[in-house]
Design a protein around this motif. Structure first.
Motif, mmCIF file in Angstrom:
data_model
loop_
_atom_site.group_PDB
_atom_site.id
_atom_site.type_symbol
_atom_site.label_atom_id
_atom_site.label_comp_id
_atom_site.label_asym_id
_atom_site.label_seq_id
_atom_site.Cartn_x
_atom_site.Cartn_y
_atom_site.Cartn_z
ATOM 1 N N TYR A 1 -10.751 16.435 101.754
ATOM 2 C CA TYR A 1 -11.668 15.963 100.714
ATOM 3 C C TYR A 1 -13.041 16.622 100.871
ATOM 4 O O TYR A 1 -13.619 17.144 99.908
ATOM 5 N N ALA A 2 -13.544 16.624 102.099
ATOM 6 C CA ALA A 2 -14.881 17.166 102.343
ATOM 7 C C ALA A 2 -14.946 18.650 101.992
ATOM 8 O O ALA A 2 -15.913 19.123 101.405
ATOM 9 N N MET B 1 -13.543 31.666 94.065
ATOM 10 C CA MET B 1 -13.941 30.388 93.474
ATOM 11 C C MET B 1 -13.993 30.510 91.951
ATOM 12 O O MET B 1 -14.088 31.600 91.404
ATOM 13 N N GLU C 1 -25.528 21.480 93.346
ATOM 14 C CA GLU C 1 -24.330 20.782 92.901
ATOM 15 C C GLU C 1 -24.675 19.462 92.208
ATOM 16 O O GLU C 1 -25.636 18.791 92.569
ATOM 17 N N PRO D 1 -24.551 15.063 100.653
ATOM 18 C CA PRO D 1 -23.718 16.263 100.752
ATOM 19 C C PRO D 1 -22.224 15.956 100.697
ATOM 20 O O PRO D 1 -21.423 16.843 100.442
ATOM 21 N N LEU D 2 -21.824 14.706 100.958
ATOM 22 C CA LEU D 2 -20.409 14.364 100.921
ATOM 23 C C LEU D 2 -20.035 13.583 99.660
ATOM 24 O O LEU D 2 -19.013 12.914 99.611
ATOM 25 N N SER D 3 -20.869 13.678 98.638
ATOM 26 C CA SER D 3 -20.534 13.026 97.380
ATOM 27 C C SER D 3 -19.451 13.819 96.651
ATOM 28 O O SER D 3 -19.088 14.917 97.068
ATOM 29 N N HIS D 4 -18.962 13.271 95.552
ATOM 30 C CA HIS D 4 -17.870 13.916 94.825
ATOM 31 C C HIS D 4 -18.440 14.893 93.792
ATOM 32 O O HIS D 4 -19.248 14.516 92.954
ATOM 33 N N LEU D 5 -17.984 16.151 93.860
ATOM 34 C CA LEU D 5 -18.465 17.156 92.908
ATOM 35 C C LEU D 5 -18.078 16.777 91.487
ATOM 36 O O LEU D 5 -16.924 16.458 91.218
ATOM 37 N N ARG E 1 -17.448 26.764 102.251
ATOM 38 C CA ARG E 1 -16.512 27.806 101.807
ATOM 39 C C ARG E 1 -17.246 29.039 101.296
ATOM 40 O O ARG E 1 -16.835 30.168 101.545
ATOM 41 N N ALA E 2 -18.361 28.823 100.611
ATOM 42 C CA ALA E 2 -19.134 29.962 100.105
ATOM 43 C C ALA E 2 -19.674 30.798 101.262
ATOM 44 O O ALA E 2 -19.648 32.022 101.230
ATOM 45 N N LYS F 1 -13.880 18.898 97.755
ATOM 46 C CA LYS F 1 -14.373 18.020 96.699
ATOM 47 C C LYS F 1 -15.853 17.676 96.810
ATOM 48 O O LYS F 1 -16.369 16.928 95.986
ATOM 49 N N THR F 2 -16.516 18.148 97.844
ATOM 50 C CA THR F 2 -17.917 17.759 98.026
ATOM 51 C C THR F 2 -18.843 18.979 98.027
ATOM 52 O O THR F 2 -18.384 20.103 98.283
ATOM 53 N N PRO F 3 -20.132 18.772 97.766
ATOM 54 C CA PRO F 3 -21.103 19.868 97.834
ATOM 55 C C PRO F 3 -21.102 20.541 99.204
ATOM 56 O O PRO F 3 -21.162 21.758 99.305
ATOM 57 N N TRP F 4 -21.008 19.739 100.261
ATOM 58 C CA TRP F 4 -20.999 20.306 101.606
ATOM 59 C C TRP F 4 -19.860 21.309 101.754
ATOM 60 O O TRP F 4 -20.035 22.427 102.241
ATOM 61 N N VAL G 1 -18.671 34.445 94.532
ATOM 62 C CA VAL G 1 -17.553 34.280 95.450
ATOM 63 C C VAL G 1 -16.262 34.467 94.647
ATOM 64 O O VAL G 1 -15.948 33.657 93.779
ATOM 65 N N LEU H 1 -22.992 26.269 92.891
ATOM 66 C CA LEU H 1 -23.234 26.461 94.318
ATOM 67 C C LEU H 1 -24.728 26.409 94.654
ATOM 68 O O LEU H 1 -25.525 27.165 94.121
ATOM 69 N N LEU I 1 -18.173 22.918 99.425
ATOM 70 C CA LEU I 1 -18.387 24.081 98.572
ATOM 71 C C LEU I 1 -19.287 25.093 99.284
ATOM 72 O O LEU I 1 -19.035 26.297 99.263
ATOM 73 N N ARG I 2 -20.318 24.578 99.927
ATOM 74 C CA ARG I 2 -21.246 25.465 100.640
ATOM 75 C C ARG I 2 -20.590 26.102 101.853
ATOM 76 O O ARG I 2 -20.761 27.293 102.108
#
Lengths: 312, 512
Positions: A167-168, B94, B105, B116-120, A179-180, A171-174, B91, B102, A176-177
């Protein structure tokens, strides 16, 4: 041996498979977190060994298994930060750094074992391990209850972490960063993301996961530390990471496949006296080689995996 | 007009280089301001400072008349400055939406407290991208993966990325360098629509025609300094080129009538398969004689790349013949091809032309190191190699700190000079040049063009493949136009008008 015996053994085999898959899966998640951020971590084996030893030592001297667990995680985390400093800040070759940490961990744990843990005058209390937790109601479900809901804590932790990490990461901003940063760090940098900090955090978390994998051996399974007790499971974990295409869900499936032969061997050793147990032990390694040759579809690693980032 | 952005007295030093020397630059609101200069003039350095990627040693930056401090791109984004880099910062694995959000968000409202662990909130981002793409005419599907998109569309994603952050100042670093002429036209329309909606644009380029076509104002940089500002109405191409280079530049290639001699290269019914197993070249036949330039025109991706690769031995031909004099060189290794008198200036100079981590000196001997006098008995003759490098560096005016410098650190123009010097440093009958001036500045273009004509006049057959129509028309003696793997027509230069070749490039054949 007939089919009915095999069938009656099935829950027991599946339960052992889940158990033996636990350190492999945790090692794989450790690899996933580091490599998704662009840092190759082949020091997982060494971090596991260090955590297993430090955990046992701390438990022995304080009498508390929870202090042992905390100390073990911390030890692996410190090794991870060392790997991070070498490969992120000082930009050394990450394979060399990882290899150095593995050798260092083997030496230190071996020395500590002989000096502190294997002395004859040491009167060990009976081995103390993390005890199974049975989940009320769920444990009574036929087959599934035996396999899933009568386990020890680290097995549960592994199962929960599978979904938390998935999930982290996706699905999360963290995530995404992270992976980028592992794919195209320069792109992340131009969008105001701190590449170095993101990598350090990922590598540290990778160390904690490796630590948990190591503690499974000394504090959950055996009850004390033995020399080289992690037995290459950290490397099998890396194979599971590749098999699972750098995704925790895939890595769990891979770890279960790798754990199954050992589980079969444990449970059927009596019924198959003619099959040398070494053959069963070989299967995970053979599978690993097959996986690495790319039979199961080509696995593509993150693009910046193993490449230090130079700002500006 | 009020100023959107101003830089005052910006100075930036790198070890051994003064990249920006007290640079003043002003961007008015709602204008397209072209920043013109050769490679290494300091344009990109200045823009990286304005975008917070580098920190200036001296000077200040003002947004809307107020001084701001800038330590990283986040500050620039906060002040409404966005940048589209020359090499895209996307990227590939993606989606468009993931790339756009990016670093900025959007979480779903219910999970926002988790930081930072919220749902995109992918849906919301996709919605906003669709909105921006209709508003500014930037057609993009937010759910597509970037790696599947053509270059022109990727560039739109970059622009959307900037607009998504509400930028009012847009820096475009050589946006047309990677585009086909058609894509470049689309790009200009997009720029115009952005300006119409209040965005101010800094447009970095070294293509003079583009500057005169689209800019409101022009500032020229040379060697780290601003040498002047002007407007398209007051300037001509020649004046701008002279400002950029610091001397008169001959934009027109001066050449006499071709004196064609014996037939050197003869291609018969050649078919070539590309990497995706498609037939890229379909039964092509032509000939090039000594002392003439045959230009191969065509929009990128119509088989020119594969044609050149087949002739130079880099790609297997499926069928057909390639005669170089009396020998058939089809399906021979590249070494065999160049040992038989072919020089090759490849399309991708960094991938096929140079070993980037090697020194200038070693790159200059890549095709000859194994032969005497470069080596004897399997041992390199260091003295001769060094002398050879020194001679070529001087003769071809390669600007490098030393012969030992890694070729990766040179500018594109100087890298290309290394290749040309190496390839022409031996007796050649045939010169195959693919996109020889792509991404180069006017000074280097002038130099390379001059050398190509010099080869022709020395009796060499020249095959020139280029996507730049201007280049084809100014250098060629005959023009072959490729379309979907076939040569539609070969015209003598006198009949090859811009309109006629342009139509052929689009696949329109005249009725005869």
């Amino acid at each position: 041996m007939d089919w009915s015996t095999l069938l009656s053994l099935a829950p027991s085999i599946l339960a052992s498979a889940l158990r033996t898959a636990t350190p492999i899966a945790l090692a794989a998640y450790s690899g996933v977190l580091a490599e998704r951020a662009g840092v190759v971590n082949i020091a997982i084996e060494g971090m596991m060994l260090m955590a297993a030893m430090v955990g046992d030592l701390a438990m022995l001297y304080t009498g508390s298994i929870w202090v042992g667990i905390f100390a073990g995680l911390l030890a692996a985390g410190v090794l991870a930060l060392l790997h991070g400093a070498l490969s992120i800040t000082f930009k050394t070759d990450q394979i060399i750094s990882g290899t150095a940490i593995n050798i260092f961990a083997m030496g230190v744990t071996g020395f500590a074992y002989k000096r502190f843990l294997a002395t004859p005058e040491l009167s060990r209390p009976s081995p103390s391990t993390l005890q199974p937790i049975e989940i009320p109601l769920l444990k009574d479900i036929p087959v599934l209850g035996d396999v899933l809901f009568r386990n020890r804590p680290i097995v549960y932790a592994m199962l929960i972490l599978t979904f938390v990490i998935w999930y982290a990461l996706f699905k999360t901003p963290w995530g995404l960063r992270v992976r980028a940063v592992g794919e195209h760090p320069k792109a992340a940098d131009t969008m105001g993301i701190n590449v170095y900090r993101t990598r350090y955090i990922s590598v540290f978390l990778s160390g904690l996961l490796a630590g948990l994998a190591g503690l499974w051996f000394s504090l959950e399974q055996v009850g004390h530390f033995d020399m080289l007790m992690t037995n290459g499971k950290g490397f099998i974990g890396l194979a599971a990471m590749i098999f699972g295409k750098w995704n925790p869900l895939g890595a769990l499936a891979a770890a279960l496949i790798f754990g199954l032969p050992e589980a079969v061997q444990i449970n059927l050793a009596m019924s198959m006296p003619n099959v040398p147990y070494q053959f069963m032990s070989m299967i995970p390694y053979i599978l690993t080689i097959i996986v690495l040759t790319g039979v199961v579809g080509r696995a593509v690693s993150p693009a910046a995996d193993g490449t230090p980032y130079n700002k500006g | 007009m009020p100023l959107a952005l101003e830089a005052r007295g910006i100075t930036k030093r790198f070890p051994g280089v003064l990249a920006n020397d007290k640079v003043d630059f002003q961007l008015e609101q709602g204008e397209i301001h072209a920043l013109l200069g050769e490679n290494g003039a300091g344009k990109t350095t200045l823009m990286n400072i304005l975008y917070g990627l580098y920190k200036a040693d001296e000077g200040e930056i003002l947004v809307d008349g107020k001084p701001i401090t800038m330590t990283d791109p986040k500050d620039a984004i906060r002040h409404g400055i966005g940048m589209v880099h020359q090499h895209f910062m996307l990227v590939p694995v993606m989606t468009v939406a993931e790339n756009v959000m990016l670093g900025d968000e959007t979480p779903t409202p219910r999970s926002a407290w988790m930081g930072p662990l919220s749902h995109l909130n992918v849906k919301a981002v996709e919605e906003k991208i669709r909105e921006l793409s209709t508003r500014y005419g930037l057609a993009v599907d937010p759910t597509e993966y970037v790696q599947t998109l053509p270059v022109g569309v990727q560039q739109r994603v970059e622009i959307i990325k900037v607009l998504y952050r509400d930028a009012r100042i847009l820096i475009l670093d050589e946006p047309t360098a990677v585009l086909t002429p058609q894509e470049a036209q689309d790009m200009f329309k997009i720029m115009q629509s952005l300006v119409d909606q209040g965005v101010s644009i800094i447009f970095i380029t070294h293509k003079l025609k583009e500057v005169l076509a689209i800019a409101d104002r022009i500032t020229v940089m040379r060697a780290g300094r601003v040498v002047g500002s002007t407007t398209p109405a007051q300037a001509t191409e020649a004046q701008l080129a002279a400002m950029m280079v610091g001397r008169e530049v001959i934009l027109e290639v001066k050449k006499g009538e071709a004196q064609p001699g014996a037939e050197i290269l003869k291609v018969e019914n050649l078919s070539v398969i590309d990497d995706r197993k498609h037939k890229a070249v379909r039964g092509v036949s032509f000939a090039v004689s000594a002392g003439e330039v045959l230009g191969v025109a065509g929009v990128q991706g119509n088989g020119q790349t594969e044609l050149v690769e087949a002739i130079t031995g880099l790609r297997k031909a499926e069928s057909g013949h390639i005669h170089l004099g009396d020998t058939d060189l089809v399906n021979h290794a590249p070494r065999w091809v160049f040992e038989h008198g072919t020089a090759h200036v490849p399309e991708d100079r960094q991938k096929h032309g140079l070993v980037l981590s090697y020194s200038v000196r070693d790159n200059l001997t890549l095709v000859s190191y194994y032969q005497p006098p470069f080596s004897k008995g399997g041992v390199l003759e260091e003295d001769f190699i060094a002398a050879n490098a020194a001679k070529l560096i001087k003769e071809f005016d390669i600007r490098t700190p030393s012969a030992q410098t890694a070729v990766s650190t040179l500018s594109g123009g100087n890298q290309q000079k290394v290749i040309v010097a190496r390839e022409l440093n031996r007796p050649v009958k045939l010169l195959v040049a693919a996109q020889p001036t792509r991404g180069l500045d006017v000074g280097s273009i002038e130099f390379i063009h001059h050398r190509i004509i010099e080869q022709r006049d020395a009796g060499c057959a020249v095959l020139l493949a280029s996507a730049e129509l201007d280049e084809i028309l100014s250098l060629s003696d005959r023009v072959a136009v490729m379309y979907k793997g076939e040569i539609l027509d070969i015209l003598p230069i006198k009949e090859a008008t811009r309109e006629r070749v342009g139509l052929l490039m689009a696949g329109v054949q005249e009725q005869r």
